[in-house]
Design a protein around this motif. Structure first.
Motif, PDB file in Angstrom:
ATOM      1  N   GLU A  48       0.760  -1.190   0.070  1.00  0.00           N
ATOM      2  CA  GLU A  48      -0.055  -0.072   0.152  1.00  0.00           C
ATOM      3  C   GLU A  48       0.826   1.268  -0.131  1.00  0.00           C
ATOM      4  O   GLU A  48       0.268   2.418  -0.137  1.00  0.00           O
ATOM      5  N   ASP A  49       1.980   1.027   0.352  1.00  0.00           N
ATOM      6  CA  ASP A  49       3.025   2.371   0.075  1.00  0.00           C
ATOM      7  C   ASP A  49       3.427   2.457  -1.131  1.00  0.00           C
ATOM      8  O   ASP A  49       3.812   1.515  -2.005  1.00  0.00           O
ATOM      9  N   VAL A  64       5.910  10.324  -0.489  1.00  0.00           N
ATOM     10  CA  VAL A  64       5.839   9.211   0.102  1.00  0.00           C
ATOM     11  C   VAL A  64       4.389   8.989   0.396  1.00  0.00           C
ATOM     12  O   VAL A  64       3.748  10.011   1.016  1.00  0.00           O
ATOM     13  N   TYR A  65       3.681   8.018  -0.074  1.00  0.00           N
ATOM     14  CA  TYR A  65       2.196   7.838  -0.025  1.00  0.00           C
ATOM     15  C   TYR A  65       1.732   6.552   0.518  1.00  0.00           C
ATOM     16  O   TYR A  65       2.121   5.619  -0.014  1.00  0.00           O
ATOM     17  N   ASP A  66       1.265   6.795   1.672  1.00  0.00           N
ATOM     18  CA  ASP A  66       0.939   5.542   2.554  1.00  0.00           C
ATOM     19  C   ASP A  66      -0.556   5.074   2.413  1.00  0.00           C
ATOM     20  O   ASP A  66      -1.430   5.814   3.205  1.00  0.00           O
ATOM     21  N   ALA A  71      -4.673  -0.159  -2.031  1.00  0.00           N
ATOM     22  CA  ALA A  71      -3.495   0.790  -2.675  1.00  0.00           C
ATOM     23  C   ALA A  71      -4.209   1.583  -3.628  1.00  0.00           C
ATOM     24  O   ALA A  71      -3.263   2.630  -4.288  1.00  0.00           O
ATOM     25  N   GLU A  72      -5.324   1.690  -3.977  1.00  0.00           N
ATOM     26  CA  GLU A  72      -5.840   2.636  -5.144  1.00  0.00           C
ATOM     27  C   GLU A  72      -5.515   4.211  -4.884  1.00  0.00           C
ATOM     28  O   GLU A  72      -5.074   4.665  -5.830  1.00  0.00           O
ATOM     29  N   ALA A  73      -5.636   4.538  -3.719  1.00  0.00           N
ATOM     30  CA  ALA A  73      -5.402   6.120  -3.632  1.00  0.00           C
ATOM     31  C   ALA A  73      -3.967   6.221  -3.659  1.00  0.00           C
ATOM     32  O   ALA A  73      -3.453   7.346  -4.193  1.00  0.00           O
ATOM     33  N   SER A  74      -3.202   5.356  -3.131  1.00  0.00           N
ATOM     34  CA  SER A  74      -1.778   5.800  -2.932  1.00  0.00           C
ATOM     35  C   SER A  74      -1.232   5.828  -4.525  1.00  0.00           C
ATOM     36  O   SER A  74      -0.118   6.532  -4.907  1.00  0.00           O
ATOM     37  N   ARG A  75      -1.760   4.887  -5.012  1.00  0.00           N
ATOM     38  CA  ARG A  75      -1.246   4.661  -6.629  1.00  0.00           C
ATOM     39  C   ARG A  75      -1.611   5.856  -7.519  1.00  0.00           C
ATOM     40  O   ARG A  75      -0.838   6.458  -8.150  1.00  0.00           O
ATOM     41  N   GLY A 129      -7.904   5.323   1.132  1.00  0.00           N
ATOM     42  CA  GLY A 129      -7.499   6.779   1.251  1.00  0.00           C
ATOM     43  C   GLY A 129      -5.958   6.535   1.307  1.00  0.00           C
ATOM     44  O   GLY A 129      -5.581   5.321   1.207  1.00  0.00           O
ATOM     45  N   SER A 130      -5.174   7.581   1.497  1.00  0.00           N
ATOM     46  CA  SER A 130      -3.947   7.628   1.476  1.00  0.00           C
ATOM     47  C   SER A 130      -3.294   8.859   2.196  1.00  0.00           C
ATOM     48  O   SER A 130      -3.620   9.746   1.935  1.00  0.00           O
TER      49      SER A 130
END
Length: 375
Positions: A48-49, A64-66, A71-75, A129-130
């Motif tokens: 998910e990171d 950096v997106y956690d 994982a949709e939001a972080s991607r 979310g992220s």
């Protein structure tokens, strides 16, 4: 902007893969005013990171997106945020806090629109979310913008007599209701809702669900219409809202780079759950540059193993998914600040980490050749 599709095989596109299958790293690459190193270790079933570094002769951008809930939001952030930073900074003649806020806002709005379109076939996306941590160095100025509980920490040289040491300076705010100040901030915004933050199973959570108070996504905690939608109601997590309980407004710190500033650590909360700010900067200060991000990840894993009375080599053998019971996904980016870097002449390179199961592509109308790395 600076990003282009990366369609090469994983090993050629992303570089070296560590032997345990869940740890990726880039030991050292140049940026405009020094070197940088990246490492990530996977704990969840799906990584998910997400993270990226963009470098040019005049600027360095770090993200950096956690992700949480998927994982949709972080991607999505990984694919769009830097493009907006580039677009708005070009329009306004340079980087500024306003440019960063506009980029965050545009990314949030685009993702909410994606949620609306996807809801009929993927209702759970409304609860994805992220966290979002961004650093930018341009013309001697440092900008740090944050949503959530990833963290940026500066290592600053200190002198005690003739002996040199390092001091940790936190540059970001943890938007997590485990912090009393953040908890009071959320409660003050909802004086008519005594249950806006509750203590459940040993942890403070907003609406008993989430710890972070700011994020990209988490549409069902920001838009009442998602909670009222029959499709989403069948999925669950119904939270009646009078008003949004989360926001996508980043906290931003602006600071001039100073002579005693040595390096920056940008990392998801998986690192900071195991290491203090001071311990992390001392590890960077006392060790060689090459592979320093990987060294921080290993130190975090060793601490996680110690808490469970395990050995480091034992925790390395635990499979993804199950490993999440021992530690979170961990992403670390170390940016060295050498102030004068005469040897950097690249037009721009992009280093990104995506889930190891596929190649996450970047697309733009810019035809210049770029490079993509997985660590």
């Amino acid at each position: 902007m600076m990003m282009r599709s990366c369609c090469r095989p994983l090993e050629r596109c992303f570089g070296r893969i560590n032997g345990d299958g869940l740890l990726w790293h880039m030991d050292l690459k140049p940026h405009a005013s020094g070197d940088f190193s990246i490492a990530v270790v996977q704990a969840n079933s799906s990584l998910e990171d997400q993270s990226q570094v963009f470098t040019s002769p005049s600027a360095t951008y770090v993200g950096v997106y956690d992700g949480h809930g998927g994982a949709e939001a972080s991607r999505f952030v990984n694919a769009h945020l830097f493009s907006y930073l580039h677009k708005f900074s070009k329009e306004q003649g340079g980087l500024s806090s306003d440019v960063i806020k506009r980029a965050f806002s545009a990314t949030e709005e685009d993702f909410i629109q994606l949620v609306k379109r996807s809801l009929p076939v993927m209702p759970q996306i409304a609860s994805v979310g992220s966290c979002c941590l961004v650093g930018a160095i341009s013309e001697g100025e440092l900008y740090v913008a944050n949503l959530g509980d990833s963290r940026a920490v500066l290592g600053r040289r200190s002198f005690d007599g003739e002996k040199s040491s390092v001091i940790a300076e936190r540059l970001s705010t943890d938007h997590n209701v485990s912090c009393e100040q953040v908890r009071k901030e959320v409660e003050s915004l909802h004086p008519d809702d005594q249950a806006v933050v509750v203590y459940i199973r040993g942890v403070w959570r907003i609406k008993g669900i989430i710890q972070v108070s700011r994020s990209i996504g988490d549409a069902y905690l920001k838009k009442p219409e998602f909670n009222r939608d029959p499709i989403f109601q069948r999925y669950g997590n119904i939270v009646p809202l009078k008003r949004p309980v989360l926001t996508a407004e980043p906290s931003i710190v602006t600071r001039s780079i100073r002579p005693h500033d040595l390096f920056l650590i940008f990392a998801s909360d998986g690192l900071w759950e195991q290491l203090s700010d001071q311990v992390a900067v001392e590890i960077v200060f006392k060790n060689p540059r090459a592979g320093i991000a990987k060294r921080l990840v290993r130190a975090a894993l060793q601490e996680a193993a110690k808490k469970r009375e395990m050995r480091y080599r034992d925790i390395k053998k635990i499979e993804k998914g199950i490993r999440r019971h021992f530690h979170d996904d961990i992403t670390v980016i170390v940016i060295y600040l050498d102030h004068q870097k005469e040897s950097f002449h690249s037009k721009g390179t992009l280093g990104s980490i995506t889930a190891p199961v596929d190649v996450f592509s970047y697309n733009s109308d810019d035809a210049e050749e770029k490079q993509c790395f997985l660590i």
